[in-house]
Write a protein that holds these residues in place. Structure first.
Motif, PDB file in Angstrom:
ATOM      1  N   ASP A 136       0.787  -1.124   0.126  1.00  0.00           N
ATOM      2  CA  ASP A 136       0.117   0.068  -0.113  1.00  0.00           C
ATOM      3  C   ASP A 136       0.924   1.094  -0.049  1.00  0.00           C
ATOM      4  OD1 ASP A 136      -2.315  -1.455   0.031  1.00  0.00           O
ATOM      5  OD2 ASP A 136      -2.478  -1.548   2.198  1.00  0.00           O
ATOM      6  N   SER A 137       2.187   1.046   0.546  1.00  0.00           N
ATOM      7  CA  SER A 137       3.037   2.386   0.659  1.00  0.00           C
ATOM      8  C   SER A 137       4.386   1.927   0.696  1.00  0.00           C
ATOM      9  CB  SER A 137       2.758   3.205   1.892  1.00  0.00           C
ATOM     10  OG  SER A 137       3.027   2.476   2.942  1.00  0.00           O
ATOM     11  N   CYS A 138       5.462   2.689   0.273  1.00  0.00           N
ATOM     12  CA  CYS A 138       6.788   2.245   0.004  1.00  0.00           C
ATOM     13  C   CYS A 138       7.083   1.820   1.641  1.00  0.00           C
ATOM     14  CB  CYS A 138       7.636   3.299  -0.337  1.00  0.00           C
ATOM     15  SG  CYS A 138       9.144   3.152  -0.344  1.00  0.00           S
ATOM     16  N   GLN A 139       7.816   0.639   1.777  1.00  0.00           N
ATOM     17  CA  GLN A 139       8.144   0.155   2.983  1.00  0.00           C
ATOM     18  C   GLN A 139       9.725   0.279   3.038  1.00  0.00           C
ATOM     19  OE1 GLN A 139       6.136  -0.711   5.558  1.00  0.00           O
ATOM     20  NE2 GLN A 139       4.602   0.444   4.093  1.00  0.00           N
ATOM     21  N   VAL A 140      10.415   1.027   2.520  1.00  0.00           N
ATOM     22  CA  VAL A 140      11.871   1.118   2.442  1.00  0.00           C
ATOM     23  C   VAL A 140      12.176   2.307   3.157  1.00  0.00           C
ATOM     24  CG1 VAL A 140      13.676   1.585   1.022  1.00  0.00           C
ATOM     25  CG2 VAL A 140      12.174  -0.042   0.237  1.00  0.00           C
ATOM     26  N   GLY A 152      20.154  19.578  -2.110  1.00  0.00           N
ATOM     27  CA  GLY A 152      21.060  19.988  -0.855  1.00  0.00           C
ATOM     28  C   GLY A 152      20.394  19.307   0.265  1.00  0.00           C
ATOM     29  N   ALA A 153      19.215  18.914   0.300  1.00  0.00           N
ATOM     30  CA  ALA A 153      18.501  18.341   1.532  1.00  0.00           C
ATOM     31  C   ALA A 153      19.291  16.899   1.935  1.00  0.00           C
ATOM     32  CB  ALA A 153      16.949  18.316   1.492  1.00  0.00           C
ATOM     33  N   ALA A 154      19.498  16.721   2.932  1.00  0.00           N
ATOM     34  CA  ALA A 154      19.670  15.376   3.609  1.00  0.00           C
ATOM     35  C   ALA A 154      18.484  15.184   4.085  1.00  0.00           C
ATOM     36  CB  ALA A 154      20.758  15.223   4.379  1.00  0.00           C
ATOM     37  N   TYR A 155      18.149  13.757   3.989  1.00  0.00           N
ATOM     38  CA  TYR A 155      16.860  13.174   4.490  1.00  0.00           C
ATOM     39  C   TYR A 155      16.839  11.762   5.183  1.00  0.00           C
ATOM     40  CZ  TYR A 155      17.131  10.994  -0.013  1.00  0.00           C
ATOM     41  OH  TYR A 155      17.121  10.028  -1.224  1.00  0.00           O
ATOM     42  N   VAL A 156      16.040  11.401   6.039  1.00  0.00           N
ATOM     43  CA  VAL A 156      15.740  10.208   6.609  1.00  0.00           C
ATOM     44  C   VAL A 156      14.334  10.148   6.297  1.00  0.00           C
ATOM     45  CG1 VAL A 156      15.571   8.496   8.636  1.00  0.00           C
ATOM     46  CG2 VAL A 156      17.774   9.898   8.279  1.00  0.00           C
ATOM     47  N   ILE A 157      13.764   9.000   5.581  1.00  0.00           N
ATOM     48  CA  ILE A 157      12.256   8.848   5.362  1.00  0.00           C
ATOM     49  C   ILE A 157      11.997   7.396   5.814  1.00  0.00           C
ATOM     50  CG2 ILE A 157      10.446   8.628   3.804  1.00  0.00           C
ATOM     51  CD1 ILE A 157      12.282  10.441   1.753  1.00  0.00           C
ATOM     52  N   GLU A 158      11.086   7.321   6.839  1.00  0.00           N
ATOM     53  CA  GLU A 158      10.911   5.993   7.301  1.00  0.00           C
ATOM     54  C   GLU A 158       9.834   5.329   6.603  1.00  0.00           C
ATOM     55  OE1 GLU A 158      12.518   4.946   9.676  1.00  0.00           O
ATOM     56  OE2 GLU A 158      13.514   6.546  10.615  1.00  0.00           O
ATOM     57  N   PRO A 159       9.966   3.997   6.420  1.00  0.00           N
ATOM     58  CA  PRO A 159       8.768   3.201   5.847  1.00  0.00           C
ATOM     59  C   PRO A 159       7.506   3.524   6.092  1.00  0.00           C
ATOM     60  CG  PRO A 159      10.447   1.712   6.990  1.00  0.00           C
ATOM     61  CD  PRO A 159      10.710   3.169   7.478  1.00  0.00           C
ATOM     62  N   GLY A 160       6.578   3.407   5.113  1.00  0.00           N
ATOM     63  CA  GLY A 160       5.190   3.781   5.073  1.00  0.00           C
ATOM     64  C   GLY A 160       5.091   5.063   4.617  1.00  0.00           C
ATOM     65  N   HIS A 161       5.221   5.376   3.302  1.00  0.00           N
ATOM     66  CA  HIS A 161       4.984   6.611   2.533  1.00  0.00           C
ATOM     67  C   HIS A 161       4.932   6.431   1.025  1.00  0.00           C
ATOM     68  CE1 HIS A 161       9.308   5.638   2.274  1.00  0.00           C
ATOM     69  NE2 HIS A 161       9.315   6.086   1.244  1.00  0.00           N
ATOM     70  N   ASP A 162       4.417   7.650   0.521  1.00  0.00           N
ATOM     71  CA  ASP A 162       4.109   7.940  -0.907  1.00  0.00           C
ATOM     72  C   ASP A 162       5.442   8.993  -1.274  1.00  0.00           C
ATOM     73  OD1 ASP A 162       3.521   7.578  -3.720  1.00  0.00           O
ATOM     74  OD2 ASP A 162       1.553   7.823  -3.395  1.00  0.00           O
ATOM     75  N   ALA A 163       5.513   9.058  -2.420  1.00  0.00           N
ATOM     76  CA  ALA A 163       6.376  10.420  -2.778  1.00  0.00           C
ATOM     77  C   ALA A 163       6.136  10.600  -4.245  1.00  0.00           C
ATOM     78  CB  ALA A 163       7.810  10.099  -2.686  1.00  0.00           C
ATOM     79  N   ARG A 164       6.312  11.987  -4.752  1.00  0.00           N
ATOM     80  CA  ARG A 164       6.107  12.266  -6.273  1.00  0.00           C
ATOM     81  C   ARG A 164       7.158  13.301  -6.367  1.00  0.00           C
ATOM     82  NH1 ARG A 164       3.492  17.096  -7.135  1.00  0.00           N
ATOM     83  NH2 ARG A 164       2.898  18.190  -5.362  1.00  0.00           N
TER      84      ARG A 164
END
Length: 119
Positions: free
Chosen positions: A54-58, A84-96
């Motif tokens: 249902d969403s990205c689990q990575v 230039g942004a550094a990020y941490v994206i936890e599992p359970g998301h959509d992106a575009r």
């Protein structure tokens, strides 16, 4: 040898789902991915058909080099990523991808580099 280097121009692995190119270089103890997203890319339209769910689990740890992206987490939080942004994206998301510019990011989380967009 104490220094290792590989070029993304000759990746160890390349994955090419819709509007996406994932180039992976494997180094001793680390894998890094360069991910290129074309305008119009959205996880739920381009990657979900390959991996399911249902969403990205990575879990993503990286930096955005070019373009702009919006990430929407299942908990309702949102973030816009700019170059230039550094990020941490936890599992359970959509992106575009936002706008008409190609978005390019580097992924430093080995599991993300090795498994993202892989069936």
């Amino acid at each position: 040898m104490a220094i290792f280097s590989k070029s993304f121009d000759e990746p160890d692995e390349r994955r090419t789902p819709d509007k996406t190119v994932v180039d992976v270089v494997k180094l001793p103890g680390a894998s890094v991915a360069r991910v290129t997203f074309q305008p119009g890319w959205r996880w739920s339209e381009c990657i979900q058909p390959v991996v399911g769910g249902d969403s990205c689990q990575v879990r993503h740890v990286g930096t955005l080099l070019a373009g702009e992206m919006e990430v929407i987490h299942n908990d309702g939080s949102k973030a816009r990523l700019l170059p230039g942004a550094a990020y941490v994206i936890e599992p359970g998301h959509d992106a575009r991808v936002v706008g008409e510019q190609v978005a390019i990011g580097l992924e430093f989380e080995a599991q993300a580099a090795e498994t993202y967009a892989k069936s």
